[in-house]
Scaffold this motif. Structure first.
Motif, PDB file in Angstrom:
ATOM      1  N   THR A 152       7.352   6.092  -6.904  1.00 55.90           N
ATOM      2  CA  THR A 152       6.473   6.585  -8.028  1.00 55.90           C
ATOM      3  C   THR A 152       5.124   5.613  -7.884  1.00 55.90           C
ATOM      4  O   THR A 152       5.405   4.403  -8.059  1.00 55.90           O
ATOM      5  CB  THR A 152       7.169   6.276  -9.483  1.00 55.90           C
ATOM      6  OG1 THR A 152       8.417   7.122  -9.616  1.00 55.90           O
ATOM      7  CG2 THR A 152       6.117   6.581 -10.533  1.00 55.90           C
ATOM      8  N   ILE A 153       4.238   6.319  -7.812  1.00 57.49           N
ATOM      9  CA  ILE A 153       3.042   5.599  -7.508  1.00 57.49           C
ATOM     10  C   ILE A 153       1.939   5.253  -8.841  1.00 57.49           C
ATOM     11  O   ILE A 153       1.590   6.374  -9.269  1.00 57.49           O
ATOM     12  CB  ILE A 153       2.026   6.037  -6.328  1.00 57.49           C
ATOM     13  CG1 ILE A 153       2.812   6.255  -5.200  1.00 57.49           C
ATOM     14  CG2 ILE A 153       0.767   5.433  -6.013  1.00 57.49           C
ATOM     15  CD1 ILE A 153       1.932   7.171  -4.038  1.00 57.49           C
ATOM     16  N   GLU A 154       2.285   3.941  -9.277  1.00 51.30           N
ATOM     17  CA  GLU A 154       1.386   3.831 -10.356  1.00 51.30           C
ATOM     18  C   GLU A 154       0.584   2.703 -10.183  1.00 51.30           C
ATOM     19  O   GLU A 154      -0.487   2.186 -11.141  1.00 51.30           O
ATOM     20  CB  GLU A 154       2.102   3.273 -11.544  1.00 51.30           C
ATOM     21  CG  GLU A 154       3.082   4.535 -11.758  1.00 51.30           C
ATOM     22  CD  GLU A 154       4.275   4.130 -13.146  1.00 51.30           C
ATOM     23  OE1 GLU A 154       4.510   2.946 -13.358  1.00 51.30           O
ATOM     24  OE2 GLU A 154       4.773   4.940 -13.914  1.00 51.30           O
ATOM     25  N   THR A 155       0.540   1.765  -8.947  1.00 53.16           N
ATOM     26  CA  THR A 155      -0.277   0.949  -8.695  1.00 53.16           C
ATOM     27  C   THR A 155      -0.829   0.927  -7.346  1.00 53.16           C
ATOM     28  O   THR A 155      -0.327   1.694  -6.353  1.00 53.16           O
ATOM     29  CB  THR A 155       0.396  -0.429  -8.752  1.00 53.16           C
ATOM     30  OG1 THR A 155       1.170  -0.490  -7.617  1.00 53.16           O
ATOM     31  CG2 THR A 155       0.974  -0.789 -10.088  1.00 53.16           C
ATOM     32  N   GLU A 156      -2.052   0.174  -6.922  1.00 55.01           N
ATOM     33  CA  GLU A 156      -2.315   0.304  -5.329  1.00 55.01           C
ATOM     34  C   GLU A 156      -1.320  -0.304  -4.272  1.00 55.01           C
ATOM     35  O   GLU A 156      -1.088  -0.044  -3.142  1.00 55.01           O
ATOM     36  CB  GLU A 156      -3.583  -0.455  -5.327  1.00 55.01           C
ATOM     37  CG  GLU A 156      -4.757   0.306  -5.877  1.00 55.01           C
ATOM     38  CD  GLU A 156      -6.212  -0.254  -5.509  1.00 55.01           C
ATOM     39  OE1 GLU A 156      -6.137  -1.267  -5.000  1.00 55.01           O
ATOM     40  OE2 GLU A 156      -7.227   0.544  -5.903  1.00 55.01           O
ATOM     41  N   GLU A 157      -0.413  -1.206  -4.784  1.00 55.61           N
ATOM     42  CA  GLU A 157       0.541  -1.739  -4.185  1.00 55.61           C
ATOM     43  C   GLU A 157       1.483  -0.855  -3.854  1.00 55.61           C
ATOM     44  O   GLU A 157       2.068  -0.633  -2.773  1.00 55.61           O
ATOM     45  CB  GLU A 157       1.201  -2.793  -4.647  1.00 55.61           C
ATOM     46  CG  GLU A 157       2.447  -3.685  -4.074  1.00 55.61           C
ATOM     47  CD  GLU A 157       2.317  -3.926  -2.606  1.00 55.61           C
ATOM     48  OE1 GLU A 157       3.059  -4.009  -1.823  1.00 55.61           O
ATOM     49  OE2 GLU A 157       1.015  -4.335  -2.417  1.00 55.61           O
ATOM     50  N   GLU A 158       1.981   0.220  -4.797  1.00 60.25           N
ATOM     51  CA  GLU A 158       2.835   1.354  -4.382  1.00 60.25           C
ATOM     52  C   GLU A 158       2.234   2.218  -3.530  1.00 60.25           C
ATOM     53  O   GLU A 158       2.969   3.050  -2.934  1.00 60.25           O
ATOM     54  CB  GLU A 158       3.262   1.810  -5.784  1.00 60.25           C
ATOM     55  CG  GLU A 158       4.326   0.767  -6.576  1.00 60.25           C
ATOM     56  CD  GLU A 158       4.437   1.273  -8.181  1.00 60.25           C
ATOM     57  OE1 GLU A 158       5.444   0.728  -8.867  1.00 60.25           O
ATOM     58  OE2 GLU A 158       3.546   1.840  -8.527  1.00 60.25           O
ATOM     59  N   GLN A 159       0.932   2.537  -3.794  1.00 62.62           N
ATOM     60  CA  GLN A 159       0.215   3.216  -2.777  1.00 62.62           C
ATOM     61  C   GLN A 159       0.405   3.079  -1.404  1.00 62.62           C
ATOM     62  O   GLN A 159       0.572   3.673  -0.426  1.00 62.62           O
ATOM     63  CB  GLN A 159      -1.233   3.333  -3.313  1.00 62.62           C
ATOM     64  CG  GLN A 159      -1.881   4.632  -2.626  1.00 62.62           C
ATOM     65  CD  GLN A 159      -3.465   4.746  -3.179  1.00 62.62           C
ATOM     66  OE1 GLN A 159      -3.772   4.122  -4.339  1.00 62.62           O
ATOM     67  NE2 GLN A 159      -4.259   5.622  -2.712  1.00 62.62           N
ATOM     68  N   ARG A 160       0.208   1.654  -1.331  1.00 69.00           N
ATOM     69  CA  ARG A 160       0.477   0.931   0.106  1.00 69.00           C
ATOM     70  C   ARG A 160       1.962   1.091   0.672  1.00 69.00           C
ATOM     71  O   ARG A 160       2.032   1.539   1.869  1.00 69.00           O
ATOM     72  CB  ARG A 160       0.099  -0.604   0.116  1.00 69.00           C
ATOM     73  CG  ARG A 160       0.083  -1.365   1.321  1.00 69.00           C
ATOM     74  CD  ARG A 160      -0.025  -2.614   1.058  1.00 69.00           C
ATOM     75  NE  ARG A 160      -1.440  -2.999   0.779  1.00 69.00           N
ATOM     76  CZ  ARG A 160      -2.197  -3.250  -0.310  1.00 69.00           C
ATOM     77  NH1 ARG A 160      -1.323  -3.504  -1.336  1.00 69.00           N
ATOM     78  NH2 ARG A 160      -3.199  -3.563  -0.314  1.00 69.00           N
ATOM     79  N   LEU A 161       2.854   0.865  -0.274  1.00 64.26           N
ATOM     80  CA  LEU A 161       4.139   1.003   0.346  1.00 64.26           C
ATOM     81  C   LEU A 161       4.390   2.728   0.640  1.00 64.26           C
ATOM     82  O   LEU A 161       5.332   2.680   1.303  1.00 64.26           O
ATOM     83  CB  LEU A 161       5.340   0.686  -1.198  1.00 64.26           C
ATOM     84  CG  LEU A 161       5.047  -0.973  -1.370  1.00 64.26           C
ATOM     85  CD1 LEU A 161       6.097  -1.183  -2.499  1.00 64.26           C
ATOM     86  CD2 LEU A 161       5.690  -1.444  -0.089  1.00 64.26           C
ATOM     87  N   ALA A 162       3.854   3.579  -0.234  1.00 64.18           N
ATOM     88  CA  ALA A 162       4.220   5.020   0.046  1.00 64.18           C
ATOM     89  C   ALA A 162       3.547   5.227   1.764  1.00 64.18           C
ATOM     90  O   ALA A 162       4.391   5.858   2.263  1.00 64.18           O
ATOM     91  CB  ALA A 162       3.451   5.835  -0.792  1.00 64.18           C
ATOM     92  N   ALA A 163       2.631   4.638   1.998  1.00 64.78           N
ATOM     93  CA  ALA A 163       1.839   4.894   3.273  1.00 64.78           C
ATOM     94  C   ALA A 163       2.773   4.371   4.179  1.00 64.78           C
ATOM     95  O   ALA A 163       3.278   5.024   5.379  1.00 64.78           O
ATOM     96  CB  ALA A 163       0.586   4.264   3.505  1.00 64.78           C
ATOM     97  N   GLN A 164       3.597   3.101   3.971  1.00 64.55           N
ATOM     98  CA  GLN A 164       4.490   2.567   5.166  1.00 64.55           C
ATOM     99  C   GLN A 164       5.611   3.279   5.143  1.00 64.55           C
ATOM    100  O   GLN A 164       6.284   3.780   6.102  1.00 64.55           O
ATOM    101  CB  GLN A 164       4.650   1.067   4.586  1.00 64.55           C
ATOM    102  CG  GLN A 164       3.642   0.041   4.555  1.00 64.55           C
ATOM    103  CD  GLN A 164       4.112  -1.186   3.636  1.00 64.55           C
ATOM    104  OE1 GLN A 164       4.990  -1.318   3.453  1.00 64.55           O
ATOM    105  NE2 GLN A 164       3.056  -2.291   3.828  1.00 64.55           N
ATOM    106  N   ALA A 165       6.309   4.066   4.042  1.00 62.42           N
ATOM    107  CA  ALA A 165       7.318   4.837   4.122  1.00 62.42           C
ATOM    108  C   ALA A 165       6.979   6.252   4.913  1.00 62.42           C
ATOM    109  O   ALA A 165       8.020   6.455   5.636  1.00 62.42           O
ATOM    110  CB  ALA A 165       7.949   5.257   2.584  1.00 62.42           C
TER     111      ALA A 165
END
Length: 269
Positions: A152-165
């Motif tokens: 669940t992307i709610e922050t830019e850090e989570e956006q970064r983690l999604a790209a890594q995944a």
């Protein structure tokens, strides 16, 4: 002299109103000064009010298009658009692994810009396990990145983690597009993670407009066109961001409701 001019391929459906799909890709290839070719996989009867009918072409005919293009041309890069079912995805991936059509840009069309899922589960799994691992560049939107990763992307850090995944799924370079559906939003931030681990953000003004049809197609098609010309991935992504932003920023009056972006506005970037 034969086949020296950069040739680039779109594997996509035809949108009858010209705003998205194959037509948006070919508009983009033209303004990026590449020669655009196509493998037509479906035809959409649509206008600015919406999609009214869809027909998928026979798989044997789709395969034949790959065969005849490979026998004549030097395609230096390719991109995919909407691939609606699992058998179609398998046909496309088999062909892409048979022929050398250059680096592949995967626009993983799984949801609409507003988050409505377009693919049934078998097609989604085929896209995730068969198509994404072939991607030189993958360009999921905000909602697609969440579905592909379960994050669940709610922050830019989570956006970064999604790209890594998404990289762990096999895509070499990944753009996770930022959200653009929040009230009073002023900026959109796209996150880019390259194959070598370097990363950067691309930020642009949020435009309150109904003329955004073809934005994802244009972004991914610009990247493919630039790769066909020999541009490096990072530069291709920067150019694609600038082209797409310019095309959104300058509306053209076409249609009554949801309109196309303006490729002419980006012609000199």
């Amino acid at each position: 002299m034969v086949n020296e001019f950069p040739q680039v391929l779109t594997i996509a459906g035809s949108d009858s109103d010209g705003s998205a799909g194959m037509q948006a890709d070919l508009h983009t290839f033209f303004i990026r000064k590449t020669y655009g070719m196509s493998v037509l996989v479906a035809a959409v009867a649509g206008n600015s009010y919406g999609i009214h009918a869809v027909e998928t072409l026979p798989l044997s005919f789709i395969s034949k298009q790959f065969d005849v293009l490979a026998s004549d041309f030097h395609i230096r890069a390719s991109k995919t658009g909407m691939l609606s079912d699992a058998d179609l995805i398998h046909t496309v991936t088999d062909a892409y692994q048979t022929y050398d059509f250059g680096p592949l840009v995967v626009d993983p069309v799984i949801t609409t810009k507003h988050g409505a899922q377009l693919l049934e589960d078998r097609a989604f799994q085929a896209l995730k396990t068969k198509l994404l691992p072939l991607a030189e560049v993958a360009t999921p939107n905000f909602f697609e990145a969440q579905l592909l990763t379960g994050i669940t992307i709610e922050t830019e850090e989570e956006q970064r983690l999604a790209a890594q995944a998404i990289q762990t799924l096999g895509a070499k370079n990944v753009i996770v597009k930022g959200w653009h559906h929040l009230a009073a939003q002023s900026e959109v931030a796209d996150y880019v993670l390259l194959a070598d681990g370097t990363d950067f953000w691309l930020r642009h003004q949020y435009f309150e407009t109904t003329h955004i049809n073809g934005t994802g197609d244009t972004l991914s098609a610009t990247i493919a066109a630039e790769l066909a010309k020999g541009t490096d991935v990072a530069t291709a992504i920067h150019i694609a961001h600038d082209v797409t932003t310019a095309a959104i920023a300058h509306e053209i009056a076409v249609g009554h409701k949801f309109g196309p972006i303006n490729h002419w506005a980006a012609e000199n970037i």
